[in-house]
Design an enzyme around this catalytic site. Structure first.
Site, PDB file in Angstrom:
ATOM      1  N   LYS A 193       0.823  -1.219   0.000  1.00 45.36           N
ATOM      2  CA  LYS A 193       0.000   0.000   0.000  1.00 45.36           C
ATOM      3  C   LYS A 193       0.861   1.276   0.000  1.00 45.36           C
ATOM      4  CE  LYS A 193      -4.028  -2.023  -0.001  1.00 45.36           C
ATOM      5  NZ  LYS A 193      -3.718  -3.374  -0.464  1.00 45.36           N
TER       6      LYS A 193
HETATM    7  C1  LIG Z   1      -9.745  -2.405  -1.618  1.00 46.40           C
HETATM    8  C2  LIG Z   1      -9.188  -3.173  -0.454  1.00 46.40           C
HETATM    9  N1  LIG Z   1      -9.967  -3.368   0.628  1.00 46.40           N
HETATM   10  C3  LIG Z   1      -9.510  -4.045   1.689  1.00 46.40           C
HETATM   11  C4  LIG Z   1      -8.251  -4.579   1.706  1.00 46.40           C
HETATM   12  C5  LIG Z   1      -7.834  -5.385   2.887  1.00 46.40           C
HETATM   13  O1  LIG Z   1      -6.708  -4.831   3.497  1.00 46.40           O
HETATM   14  P1  LIG Z   1      -5.848  -5.677   4.535  1.00 46.40           P
HETATM   15  O2  LIG Z   1      -4.952  -6.567   3.724  1.00 46.40           O
HETATM   16  O3  LIG Z   1      -5.074  -4.628   5.277  1.00 46.40           O
HETATM   17  O4  LIG Z   1      -6.770  -6.436   5.402  1.00 46.40           O
HETATM   18  C6  LIG Z   1      -7.401  -4.386   0.614  1.00 46.40           C
HETATM   19  C7  LIG Z   1      -6.047  -4.940   0.635  1.00 46.40           C
HETATM   20  O5  LIG Z   1      -5.461  -5.380  -0.301  1.00 46.40           O
HETATM   21  C8  LIG Z   1      -7.885  -3.677  -0.511  1.00 46.40           C
HETATM   22  O6  LIG Z   1      -7.127  -3.479  -1.590  1.00 46.40           O
END
Ligand SMILES: Cc1ncc(COP(=O)(O)O)c(C=O)c1O
Length: 391
Positions: A193
């Site tokens: 990210k």
């Molecule tokens: C659009 C979106 N929502 C939610 C997530 C979930 O994030 P995390 O991996 O921090 O749980 C991601 C992660 O890739 C994402 O790209």
């Protein structure tokens, strides 16, 4: 595998980490206090200042943030939640955790991969309780329209800001930070990210009642934290809700404090790369580039392109891989995954999503990407469509 061992000449994404991150984590290890303490509190304070929002809670990841958001707004079995199918599966999974049902909304078109407010309005029923929006690739979605819809049907708004730390939405009322416009905003600090803590996330809200629900549920539904008791502020606790262990640890919080200082510069650098990509690819008759220009309000998390001839996607990606260039697809739409086909069968009426998803390719983008790497990507794309004479 270390970065040095990667065989990609141009990876899809890359982190920017320096000695400050190493020192910050080392300092925590030396302190001997490893989970949810002063660094987490400082990270939350800094994040609140960054967004200009009243409450921020650091959590284990964005999926946990989305789950807490869904619980805080009161979702339960039988409720429906509008959300895009063109997103990472975590968006929809978080809705399912509460027993509520995701109702998939189409995107605007090849020029705009964010959720269509018109389609959302058409899919509201008497069971609809909330709308979960994504700022795809860091491009703010049309929140004025979403807010008008939410006001009309009394819906809660959850913003999935996994791609959007620092994104600015230019609303009718002026510029507003993504994550602070709906009822709850959820951020990811996963390793790919715009700012990272390896794993990590943040939930933000301006609403005191929602904040209290999130705070309590983040740590087992307990009324006090181990850190509070360590400081002698309390000696015991009650459990007042079914909670979770969604805490962030101090090493990650320390990383987050440093990464937050870098994010604006990183976003600006991403924008320069996107401008250069757009300039170099603007005359290609084989590609469409979604979103208009490279607006400053976007965080430019992703650089998506649409092949005009989607049937050549696998060849295109393989040819770039052959040149040492990693690409990806954002996203295989959620409604087409096996688990979702079983759980929510039927025609979800997503013609635009289905069409754009079949020809989307994400090109490499990260702040430390060099112009030579970008030139290599552009040249390799050109060679794929117009191969030179065979030797
Ligand atoms: C659009 C979106 N929502 C939610 C997530 C979930 O994030 P995390 O991996 O921090 O749980 C991601 C992660 O890739 C994402 O790209």
């Amino acid at each position: 595998m270390s970065k040095a061992e990667s065989h990609w000449k141009v990876p899809l994404a890359d982190v920017t980490l320096g000695h400050e991150e190493i020192e910050a984590v080392t300092e925590v290890l030396k302190s001997g206090w490893l989970s949810m303490g002063p660094k987490t509190a400082e990270f939350e304070e800094r994040f609140k200042e960054f967004l200009g929002v009243k409450h921020a809670f650091a959590v284990a990841n964005c999926t946990a943030a989305l789950h807490l958001a869904c619980e805080a707004v009161g979702l339960k079995e039988g409720d429906e939640v509008l959300c895009p199918a063109l997103t990472f599966v975590a968006t929809a999974n978080a809705i399912l955790y509460t027993g509520a049902k995701p109702v998939f909304i189409d995107v605007n078109g090849p020029h705009d991969l964010n959720l269509s407010v018109v389609d959302a309005a058409a899919k509201v029923t008497e069971r609809t309780r909330a709308i979960m929006v994504l700022h795809y690739g860091g491009y703010p979605c049309h929140l004025d329209g979403v807010r008008a819809l939410a006001a009309k049907y009394n819906l809660k708004i959850i913003e999935d800001c996994a791609h959007a730390p620092g994104a600015v939405y230019h609303s009718k009322e002026g510029p507003q930070m993504a994550g602070t416009i709906g009822d709850v905003g959820c951020f990811s600090f996963f390793a790919n990210k715009n700012m990272t803590t390896g794993e990590g996330g943040m939930v933000v809200t301006k609403d005191d009642g929602l904040a209290e629900k999130i705070r309590i549920r983040r740590s087992h539904g307990m009324t006090t934290l181990t850190w509070d008791r360590h400081k002698g502020h309390s000696f015991s606790y009650d459990v007042v809700a079914r909670g979770y262990n969604y805490r962030l640890d101090e090493m990650r919080a320390a990383l987050g404090i440093v990464q937050l200082r870098r994010v604006a510069l990183g976003n600006a650098r991403r924008r320069e790369i996107v401008l250069s990509y757009r300039e170099n690819l603007k005359n290609s008759e084989f590609l469409e580039i979604p979103f208009l220009g490279a607006p400053e309000g976007s965080t430019h998390h992703l650089f998506p392109v649409l092949l005009r001839d989607g049937s050549r996607r696998a060849d295109f990606m393989a040819a770039l891989a052959g040149q040492g260039i990693q690409t990806s697809i954002h996203y295989p739409p959620v409604h087409r995954f096996s688990a979702y086909l079983n759980l929510l069968p039927g025609d979800h009426r997503l013609p635009v999503t289905n069409e754009v998803c079949s020809r989307e390719v994400t090109l490499p983008l990260y702040p430390s990407m060099s112009m030579a790497q970008l030139a290599h990507v552009v040249k390799s794309i050109g060679s794929f469509w117009a191969p030179g004479p065979q030797a």
